[in-house]
Design an enzyme around this catalytic site. Structure first.
Site, PDB file in Angstrom:
ATOM      1  N   ALA A 122      71.046  62.173  44.632  1.00  0.00           N
ATOM      2  CA  ALA A 122      70.302  63.410  44.947  1.00  0.00           C
ATOM      3  C   ALA A 122      70.980  64.685  44.444  1.00  0.00           C
ATOM      4  CB  ALA A 122      70.000  63.539  46.444  1.00  0.00           C
ATOM      5  N   ALA A 123      72.025  64.561  43.626  1.00  0.00           N
ATOM      6  CA  ALA A 123      72.636  65.774  43.064  1.00  0.00           C
ATOM      7  C   ALA A 123      71.625  66.498  42.174  1.00  0.00           C
ATOM      8  CB  ALA A 123      73.884  65.420  42.269  1.00  0.00           C
ATOM      9  N   GLY A 124      70.919  65.738  41.343  1.00  0.00           N
ATOM     10  CA  GLY A 124      69.903  66.345  40.471  1.00  0.00           C
ATOM     11  C   GLY A 124      68.795  66.984  41.301  1.00  0.00           C
ATOM     12  N   ASP A 125      68.405  66.311  42.369  1.00  0.00           N
ATOM     13  CA  ASP A 125      67.342  66.862  43.233  1.00  0.00           C
ATOM     14  C   ASP A 125      67.802  68.157  43.887  1.00  0.00           C
ATOM     15  OD1 ASP A 125      65.843  64.596  42.671  1.00  0.00           O
ATOM     16  OD2 ASP A 125      66.636  63.507  44.394  1.00  0.00           O
TER      17      ASP A 125
HETATM   18  O1  RIB Z   1      67.250  61.145  43.189  1.00  0.00           O
HETATM   19  C1  RIB Z   1      67.668  60.350  44.260  1.00  0.00           C
HETATM   20  C2  RIB Z   1      66.507  59.623  44.842  1.00  0.00           C
HETATM   21  O2  RIB Z   1      66.015  58.709  43.889  1.00  0.00           O
HETATM   22  C3  RIB Z   1      66.840  58.790  46.050  1.00  0.00           C
HETATM   23  O3  RIB Z   1      66.760  59.506  47.261  1.00  0.00           O
HETATM   24  C4  RIB Z   1      65.839  57.654  45.940  1.00  0.00           C
HETATM   25  O4  RIB Z   1      64.865  57.673  46.927  1.00  0.00           O
HETATM   26  C5  RIB Z   1      65.238  57.745  44.552  1.00  0.00           C
HETATM   27  O5  RIB Z   1      63.970  58.224  44.603  1.00  0.00           O
END
Ligand code: RIB
Length: 305
Positions: free
Chosen positions: A251-254
């Site tokens: 989730a770093a990119g998110d």
């Molecule tokens: O970017 C990370 C996410 O990728 C995770 O939370 C997982 O659910 C996938 O969708």
């Protein structure tokens, strides 16, 4: 509160194991731990934008199971508008099976479940949310036709449209590029989109040039600890990454995308928004899990290099 940032995307329950390394094909490995945490690229970006100061609405679908309720609650606790998180009968909620190794790298298998039901018709039912947004974000964990619909609609409405092309395995439909204001791939996604190897600032610059030639306005290639490369047709700029000790990059990119969008929605110039997103992403890799790892506005504001 009117949502300035609207995310159309996935909600997954992440089933996360830590293991000394990623397993090879056919191998059984003993893991060190197992946890279940809220995730999904769309929901993670929504949580990041909300924790980092934006008013946020999420458009997505969950199954009619306990995971669906848990994921919805996780967003509501953050103050995210979940009116457009729809329950799908006789369907499971999306899941992600994640292995994180001792060097903080991960491997992820996703099963779409409810995410596969995010159709253009579902999104159209919440067009008022898109109309009132300032920034609209999509990823690629919901059907491609829906993503194309949202990008086009967001562009028609004059919104700032962000596409995080994740996950991706090949070029995007050519007509999408003209609808996107900011395309934000990581190294492997930039490679998949362009066919060019991307593993450094220079190679990211070459890939960004190819993507700009396809019609996208602005590209940000995220490069992990090598920072980010921002490019327009007029110039490109490297933004070094804050130095931290990574324990889990999930989730770093998110977090970068959500933080960047929150800062843009707050009226910050893009260079400031990029640095803000980078600090948020750097803090996220110092903690485990997807949504639990995402920092707050206060965490970012009190960050000392
Ligand atoms: O970017 C990370 C996410 O990728 C995770 O939370 C997982 O659910 C996938 O969708």
């Amino acid at each position: 509160m009117q949502a300035k940032v609207v995310i159309v995307g996935s909600l997954n329950m992440d089933l996360v194991t830590r293991a000394p390394r990623l397993p090879r094909a056919g191998e059984t490995l003993a893991g060190q731990s197992f946890v279940t945490v809220p995730g999904g690229k769309g929901a993670n970006q929504a949580v990041a934008a909300a924790r980092l100061g934006a008013s946020v609405a999420m458009i997505g679908c969950v199954g009619d199971d306990a995971y669906g309720e848990q994921l919805r609650s996780a967003l509501m606790v953050e103050g995210i508008d979940c009116e457009a998180v729809t329950n799908v009968a006789n369907e499971s909620t999306g899941v992600a099976l994640i292995v994180v190794d001792d060097s903080s790298q991960n491997a992820i298998v996703i099963v779409a479940g409810g995410n596969g039901h995010v159709t253009s018709e579902v999104v159209d039912g919440f067009d008022a949310l898109l109309s009132r947004a300032e920034v609209i974000i999509c990823q690629l964990e919901v059907p491609m036709a829906t993503v194309g619909y949202v990008l086009k609609r967001g562009h028609e409405l004059g919104k700032t449209v962000i596409l995080n092309p994740a996950p991706v395995s090949g070029p995007l439909p050519a007509e999408w590029y003209a609808w996107v204001d900011y395309l934000i791939p990581n190294e492997s996604e930039a490679t998949a989109l362009t066919g060019l190897p991307v593993d450094s600032v220079a190679t990211a610059d070459a890939a960004a040039t190819a993507l700009l030639a396809s019609g996208v306005s602005k590209v940000i290639v995220t490069l992990g600890e090598q920072g980010a490369l921002f490019a327009t047709r007029a110039h490109s700029q490297h933004f070094p990454a804050p130095k931290v000790k990574a324990i889990d990059t999930t989730a770093a990119g998110d977090t970068f995308v959500g933080g960047f969008a929150a800062a843009l929605a707050d009226g910050k110039p893009e260079s400031e928004a990029i640095r803000f997103g980078q600090i948020a992403a750097a803090l996220s890799v110092t903690r485990s899990g997807a949504q639990p790892s995402i920092p707050t506005l206060n965490d970012v504001q009190s960050y000392q290099p």
